[in-house]
Motif scaffolding. Sequence first.
Motif, PDB file in Angstrom:
ATOM      1  N   TYR A 174      53.686 -64.149 -97.023  1.00  0.00           N
ATOM      2  CA  TYR A 174      53.670 -63.243 -98.170  1.00  0.00           C
ATOM      3  C   TYR A 174      54.398 -61.970 -97.781  1.00  0.00           C
ATOM      4  CZ  TYR A 174      50.695 -65.609-101.548  1.00  0.00           C
ATOM      5  OH  TYR A 174      50.210 -66.456-102.504  1.00  0.00           O
ATOM      6  N   GLU A 175      55.034 -61.344 -98.789  1.00  0.00           N
ATOM      7  CA  GLU A 175      55.836 -60.144 -98.544  1.00  0.00           C
ATOM      8  C   GLU A 175      55.653 -59.158 -99.693  1.00  0.00           C
ATOM      9  OE1 GLU A 175      60.473 -59.307 -97.587  1.00  0.00           O
ATOM     10  OE2 GLU A 175      60.064 -60.791 -99.131  1.00  0.00           O
ATOM     11  N   CYS A 176      55.607 -57.871 -99.339  1.00  0.00           N
ATOM     12  CA  CYS A 176      55.557 -56.806-100.333  1.00  0.00           C
ATOM     13  C   CYS A 176      56.980 -56.351-100.607  1.00  0.00           C
ATOM     14  CB  CYS A 176      54.721 -55.630 -99.833  1.00  0.00           C
ATOM     15  SG  CYS A 176      54.689 -54.234-100.975  1.00  0.00           S
ATOM     16  N   LYS A 177      57.376 -56.416-101.867  1.00  0.00           N
ATOM     17  CA  LYS A 177      58.727 -55.997-102.242  1.00  0.00           C
ATOM     18  C   LYS A 177      58.866 -54.476-102.201  1.00  0.00           C
ATOM     19  CE  LYS A 177      60.066 -60.161-103.254  1.00  0.00           C
ATOM     20  NZ  LYS A 177      60.954 -60.911-102.445  1.00  0.00           N
ATOM     21  N   SER A 178      57.742 -53.763-102.219  1.00  0.00           N
ATOM     22  CA  SER A 178      57.771 -52.302-102.229  1.00  0.00           C
ATOM     23  C   SER A 178      57.940 -51.710-100.828  1.00  0.00           C
ATOM     24  CB  SER A 178      56.488 -51.774-102.873  1.00  0.00           C
ATOM     25  OG  SER A 178      56.499 -50.370-102.914  1.00  0.00           O
ATOM     26  N   CYS A 179      57.056 -52.099 -99.892  1.00  0.00           N
ATOM     27  CA  CYS A 179      57.096 -51.487 -98.554  1.00  0.00           C
ATOM     28  C   CYS A 179      57.634 -52.414 -97.473  1.00  0.00           C
ATOM     29  CB  CYS A 179      55.716 -50.967 -98.177  1.00  0.00           C
ATOM     30  SG  CYS A 179      54.513 -52.253 -97.769  1.00  0.00           S
ATOM     31  N   GLY A 180      57.833 -53.711 -97.804  1.00  0.00           N
ATOM     32  CA  GLY A 180      58.384 -54.649 -96.835  1.00  0.00           C
ATOM     33  C   GLY A 180      57.363 -55.289 -95.910  1.00  0.00           C
ATOM     34  N   PHE A 181      56.068 -54.988 -96.078  1.00  0.00           N
ATOM     35  CA  PHE A 181      55.018 -55.567 -95.237  1.00  0.00           C
ATOM     36  C   PHE A 181      55.004 -57.083 -95.419  1.00  0.00           C
ATOM     37  CE2 PHE A 181      50.565 -56.921 -94.678  1.00  0.00           C
ATOM     38  CZ  PHE A 181      50.382 -56.533 -93.358  1.00  0.00           C
ATOM     39  N   GLU A 182      54.908 -57.812 -94.310  1.00  0.00           N
ATOM     40  CA  GLU A 182      54.847 -59.267 -94.346  1.00  0.00           C
ATOM     41  C   GLU A 182      53.643 -59.741 -93.554  1.00  0.00           C
ATOM     42  OE1 GLU A 182      58.434 -61.410 -93.410  1.00  0.00           O
ATOM     43  OE2 GLU A 182      59.679 -59.770 -94.133  1.00  0.00           O
ATOM     44  N   ILE A 228      47.569 -58.362-103.643  1.00  0.00           N
ATOM     45  CA  ILE A 228      47.863 -56.932-103.559  1.00  0.00           C
ATOM     46  C   ILE A 228      48.152 -56.603-102.105  1.00  0.00           C
ATOM     47  CG2 ILE A 228      46.897 -54.618-103.840  1.00  0.00           C
ATOM     48  CD1 ILE A 228      45.208 -55.784-106.126  1.00  0.00           C
ATOM     49  N   CYS A 229      49.234 -55.894-101.870  1.00  0.00           N
ATOM     50  CA  CYS A 229      49.638 -55.529-100.511  1.00  0.00           C
ATOM     51  C   CYS A 229      48.547 -54.681 -99.852  1.00  0.00           C
ATOM     52  CB  CYS A 229      50.958 -54.754-100.552  1.00  0.00           C
ATOM     53  SG  CYS A 229      51.502 -54.195 -98.929  1.00  0.00           S
ATOM     54  N   PRO A 230      48.071 -55.102 -98.683  1.00  0.00           N
ATOM     55  CA  PRO A 230      47.052 -54.319 -97.988  1.00  0.00           C
ATOM     56  C   PRO A 230      47.605 -53.019 -97.406  1.00  0.00           C
ATOM     57  CG  PRO A 230      47.714 -56.198 -96.665  1.00  0.00           C
ATOM     58  CD  PRO A 230      48.411 -56.327 -97.988  1.00  0.00           C
ATOM     59  N   ASN A 231      48.929 -52.904 -97.371  1.00  0.00           N
ATOM     60  CA  ASN A 231      49.570 -51.722 -96.807  1.00  0.00           C
ATOM     61  C   ASN A 231      49.774 -50.617 -97.849  1.00  0.00           C
ATOM     62  OD1 ASN A 231      50.783 -50.436 -94.529  1.00  0.00           O
ATOM     63  ND2 ASN A 231      52.781 -50.845 -95.423  1.00  0.00           N
ATOM     64  N   CYS A 232      50.262 -50.987 -99.062  1.00  0.00           N
ATOM     65  CA  CYS A 232      50.602 -49.953-100.045  1.00  0.00           C
ATOM     66  C   CYS A 232      50.002 -50.178-101.430  1.00  0.00           C
ATOM     67  CB  CYS A 232      52.119 -49.807-100.161  1.00  0.00           C
ATOM     68  SG  CYS A 232      52.917 -51.181-101.036  1.00  0.00           S
ATOM     69  N   GLY A 233      49.389 -51.337-101.671  1.00  0.00           N
ATOM     70  CA  GLY A 233      48.761 -51.603-102.954  1.00  0.00           C
ATOM     71  C   GLY A 233      49.682 -52.183-104.020  1.00  0.00           C
ATOM     72  N   ALA A 234      50.949 -52.432-103.683  1.00  0.00           N
ATOM     73  CA  ALA A 234      51.889 -53.032-104.634  1.00  0.00           C
ATOM     74  C   ALA A 234      51.688 -54.552-104.664  1.00  0.00           C
ATOM     75  CB  ALA A 234      53.327 -52.692-104.242  1.00  0.00           C
ATOM     76  N   LYS A 235      52.514 -55.240-105.429  1.00  0.00           N
ATOM     77  CA  LYS A 235      52.416 -56.696-105.543  1.00  0.00           C
ATOM     78  C   LYS A 235      52.821 -57.352-104.212  1.00  0.00           C
ATOM     79  CE  LYS A 235      54.406 -58.402-109.206  1.00  0.00           C
ATOM     80  NZ  LYS A 235      55.268 -59.133-110.161  1.00  0.00           N
ATOM     81  N   GLU A 240      53.749 -60.886-102.756  1.00  0.00           N
ATOM     82  CA  GLU A 240      54.194 -62.168-103.293  1.00  0.00           C
ATOM     83  C   GLU A 240      54.484 -63.188-102.209  1.00  0.00           C
ATOM     84  OE1 GLU A 240      57.637 -60.757-105.431  1.00  0.00           O
ATOM     85  OE2 GLU A 240      56.517 -60.828-107.307  1.00  0.00           O
ATOM     86  N   TYR A 241      54.316 -64.438-102.603  1.00  0.00           N
ATOM     87  CA  TYR A 241      54.654 -65.556-101.729  1.00  0.00           C
ATOM     88  C   TYR A 241      56.136 -65.521-101.414  1.00  0.00           C
ATOM     89  CZ  TYR A 241      55.528 -70.425-100.415  1.00  0.00           C
ATOM     90  OH  TYR A 241      55.930 -71.558 -99.771  1.00  0.00           O
TER      91      TYR A 241
END
Length: 75
Positions: free
Chosen positions: A17-25, A59-66, A68-69
């Motif tokens: 899973y990856e956050c499109k906002s902060c890049g967290f994977e 929900i991204c555990p890092n920034c709260g954004a979406k 996604e798989y």
Amino acid sequence: MLKELEEMSKGQKLYNYECKSCGFEKGVPEFILEELRQEAFFSLGAIASLNEKNMPELICPNCGAKFEYKKTDDR
């Protein structure tokens, strides 16, 4: 809690899973995704297995954004 989650995840397939906002994977264990999906399907009266079309959005555990798989698994 994190240590227990890591212990429960041993031997489980991980889905990227990856956050499109902060890049967290992060790899999310299959049992968590199955639990989320079954909860949704039980409310509809149906059961289905995981596939790319119906992966839960988190929900991204890092920034709260979406969160996604990310289709880079060996599926």
